[in-house]
Scaffold this motif. Structure first.
Motif, mmCIF file in Angstrom:
data_model
loop_
_atom_site.group_PDB
_atom_site.id
_atom_site.type_symbol
_atom_site.label_atom_id
_atom_site.label_comp_id
_atom_site.label_asym_id
_atom_site.label_seq_id
_atom_site.Cartn_x
_atom_site.Cartn_y
_atom_site.Cartn_z
ATOM 1 N N THR A 108 -5.599 9.438 -10.516
ATOM 2 C CA THR A 108 -4.983 8.131 -10.773
ATOM 3 C C THR A 108 -4.233 7.701 -9.509
ATOM 4 O O THR A 108 -4.352 8.336 -8.463
ATOM 5 N N ALA A 109 -3.475 6.605 -9.622
ATOM 6 C CA ALA A 109 -2.692 6.157 -8.462
ATOM 7 C C ALA A 109 -1.589 7.183 -8.172
ATOM 8 O O ALA A 109 -1.050 7.801 -9.098
ATOM 9 N N ASP A 110 -1.278 7.360 -6.900
ATOM 10 C CA ASP A 110 -0.178 8.267 -6.526
ATOM 11 C C ASP A 110 1.136 7.747 -7.132
ATOM 12 O O ASP A 110 1.242 6.569 -7.490
ATOM 13 N N LYS A 111 2.109 8.609 -7.203
ATOM 14 C CA LYS A 111 3.360 8.314 -7.934
ATOM 15 C C LYS A 111 4.068 7.035 -7.467
ATOM 16 O O LYS A 111 4.544 6.240 -8.279
ATOM 17 N N LYS A 112 4.142 6.836 -6.151
ATOM 18 C CA LYS A 112 4.865 5.642 -5.652
ATOM 19 C C LYS A 112 4.139 4.360 -6.057
ATOM 20 O O LYS A 112 4.758 3.379 -6.456
ATOM 21 N N ALA A 113 2.805 4.392 -5.940
ATOM 22 C CA ALA A 113 2.031 3.209 -6.344
ATOM 23 C C ALA A 113 2.140 2.998 -7.850
ATOM 24 O O ALA A 113 2.228 1.860 -8.320
ATOM 25 N N THR A 124 -11.443 -4.799 -7.829
ATOM 26 C CA THR A 124 -11.073 -3.483 -7.291
ATOM 27 C C THR A 124 -11.999 -3.103 -6.144
ATOM 28 O O THR A 124 -13.118 -3.599 -6.046
ATOM 29 N N PHE A 125 -11.509 -2.203 -5.320
ATOM 30 C CA PHE A 125 -12.317 -1.642 -4.229
ATOM 31 C C PHE A 125 -11.881 -0.201 -4.027
ATOM 32 O O PHE A 125 -10.683 0.097 -4.084
ATOM 33 N N ILE A 126 -12.848 0.673 -3.768
ATOM 34 C CA ILE A 126 -12.493 2.074 -3.495
ATOM 35 C C ILE A 126 -13.432 2.647 -2.445
ATOM 36 O O ILE A 126 -14.614 2.291 -2.404
ATOM 37 N N CYS A 127 -12.895 3.470 -1.568
ATOM 38 C CA CYS A 127 -13.740 4.164 -0.596
ATOM 39 C C CYS A 127 -13.154 5.547 -0.322
ATOM 40 O O CYS A 127 -12.013 5.832 -0.686
ATOM 41 N N GLN A 128 -13.950 6.386 0.327
ATOM 42 C CA GLN A 128 -13.460 7.729 0.655
ATOM 43 C C GLN A 128 -12.422 7.690 1.760
ATOM 44 O O GLN A 128 -12.396 6.761 2.570
ATOM 45 N N GLY A 129 -11.576 8.720 1.768
ATOM 46 C CA GLY A 129 -10.592 8.882 2.843
ATOM 47 C C GLY A 129 -10.431 10.359 3.108
ATOM 48 O O GLY A 129 -10.418 11.174 2.172
ATOM 49 N N LYS A 130 -10.348 10.712 4.368
ATOM 50 C CA LYS A 130 -10.287 12.131 4.738
ATOM 51 C C LYS A 130 -9.154 12.839 4.008
ATOM 52 O O LYS A 130 -8.059 12.284 3.851
ATOM 53 N N VAL A 131 -9.439 14.047 3.553
ATOM 54 C CA VAL A 131 -8.448 14.823 2.814
ATOM 55 C C VAL A 131 -7.641 15.642 3.816
ATOM 56 O O VAL A 131 -8.201 16.222 4.754
ATOM 57 N N ASP A 132 -6.348 15.669 3.611
ATOM 58 C CA ASP A 132 -5.433 16.406 4.486
ATOM 59 C C ASP A 132 -5.966 17.824 4.706
ATOM 60 O O ASP A 132 -6.137 18.583 3.742
ATOM 61 N N PRO A 133 -6.228 18.213 5.956
ATOM 62 C CA PRO A 133 -6.794 19.557 6.222
ATOM 63 C C PRO A 133 -5.921 20.681 5.662
ATOM 64 O O PRO A 133 -6.432 21.730 5.303
ATOM 65 N N ARG A 134 -4.630 20.438 5.523
ATOM 66 C CA ARG A 134 -3.758 21.493 4.966
ATOM 67 C C ARG A 134 -4.099 21.761 3.505
ATOM 68 O O ARG A 134 -4.002 22.890 3.031
ATOM 69 N N LEU A 135 -4.502 20.701 2.810
ATOM 70 C CA LEU A 135 -4.892 20.858 1.400
ATOM 71 C C LEU A 135 -6.212 21.637 1.322
ATOM 72 O O LEU A 135 -6.371 22.521 0.474
ATOM 73 N N TYR A 160 0.832 -1.207 0.000
ATOM 74 C CA TYR A 160 0.000 0.000 0.000
ATOM 75 C C TYR A 160 0.860 1.249 0.000
ATOM 76 O O TYR A 160 1.971 1.264 0.534
ATOM 77 N N SER A 161 0.323 2.286 -0.604
ATOM 78 C CA SER A 161 0.954 3.603 -0.559
ATOM 79 C C SER A 161 0.005 4.530 0.183
ATOM 80 O O SER A 161 -1.177 4.618 -0.158
ATOM 81 N N SER A 162 0.502 5.177 1.223
ATOM 82 C CA SER A 162 -0.377 5.999 2.059
ATOM 83 C C SER A 162 0.403 7.177 2.620
ATOM 84 O O SER A 162 1.476 6.993 3.185
ATOM 85 N N LEU A 163 -0.145 8.375 2.455
ATOM 86 C CA LEU A 163 0.515 9.561 3.023
ATOM 87 C C LEU A 163 0.020 9.845 4.427
ATOM 88 O O LEU A 163 0.799 10.104 5.328
#
Ligand SMILES: Cc1cc2nc3c(=O)[nH]c(=O)nc-3n(C[C@H](O)[C@H](O)[C@H](O)COP(=O)(O)O)c2cc1C
Length: 187
Positions: A56-61, A108-119, A7-10
């Motif tokens: 799309t997928a983040d760069k590392k993924a 495949t599977f996709i769900c929401q994830g909280k967006v970085d408050p700084r963004l 997994y790739s996760s920030l």
């Protein structure tokens, strides 16, 4: 069956989903952040998770996905947009398109994830009319995203990957169709 989950996760959303998938695939499933991920050659199938970056997928993924050869692969992702949106579907499609043709996409599977408050703070600075300016609808979407991934998302991910595993395990090489799911919105 040797299973590999990468997994790739920030900010941790995608990691949470990866850990839930590992629970259902069992202790013998190997779990790695993309930064330390092994070559998938030694595994029977690979599950790759990413956070959606610009549709799309983040760069590392991306780099990891592009290097996989001749494997059954399943994808999962988290994103700020709604999971049943066109954007979610195209983000998964764009990521799947990075896979070499020698691989087989299992589901495949996709769900929401909280967006970085700084963004979100940065978005607040854009003037009305800017493509990223915060409209009431976008603010509402961020408020909803802030609750995810939740327990329902994790259960939904577990159900999808348990079904994929069950199809793979009885006899490798048997007919494998795709399993696709997007979490519904929660109230
Ligand atoms: C730089 C950046 C770009 C993003 N681009 C998108 C995007 O194109 N579409 C979207 O729906 N969400 C986008 N997001 C939201 C993330 O995909 C979402 O919050 C994800 O759950 C983060 O996962 P993580 O906690 O595993 O890093 C973006 C977030 C960041 C920080």
């Amino acid at each position: 069956m040797k299973s590999l989950i990468v997994y790739s996760s920030l900010t941790g959303n995608t990691r949470k989903v990866a850990e839930a998938i590992r629970e259902v695939l069992g202790e013998e499933a190997a779990l790695f952040p993309v930064e330390n991920a092994p070559d998938p050659a030694a595994y029977d199938w690979v599950v790759v998770g990413f956070w959606v970056d610009k549709g799309t997928a983040d760069k590392k993924a991306q780099a990891y996905l592009e290097a996989i050869r001749s494997k059954p692969v399943a994808l999962f992702a988290t994103l700020g947009a709604y999971p049943d949106s066109e954007h979610a579907a195209s983000s998964l499609k764009n990521a799947a398109a990075l896979l070499d043709g020698s691989n087989q996409l299992l589901g495949t599977f996709i769900c929401q994830g909280k967006v970085d408050p700084r963004l979100i703070e940065q978005f607040k600075k854009f003037p009305a009319g800017h493509p990223h300016a915060l409209t009431p609808e976008r603010l509402e979407r961020h408020r909803e995203a802030a609750k995810h991934p939740d327990a329902k998302d994790l259960q939904a991910a577990q159900a999808v990957f348990a079904a994929i595993r069950d199809r793979l395990e009885p006899a490798a090489g048997q007919n494998r169709s795709e399993v696709t799911a997007a979490c519904g919105e929660t109230n």
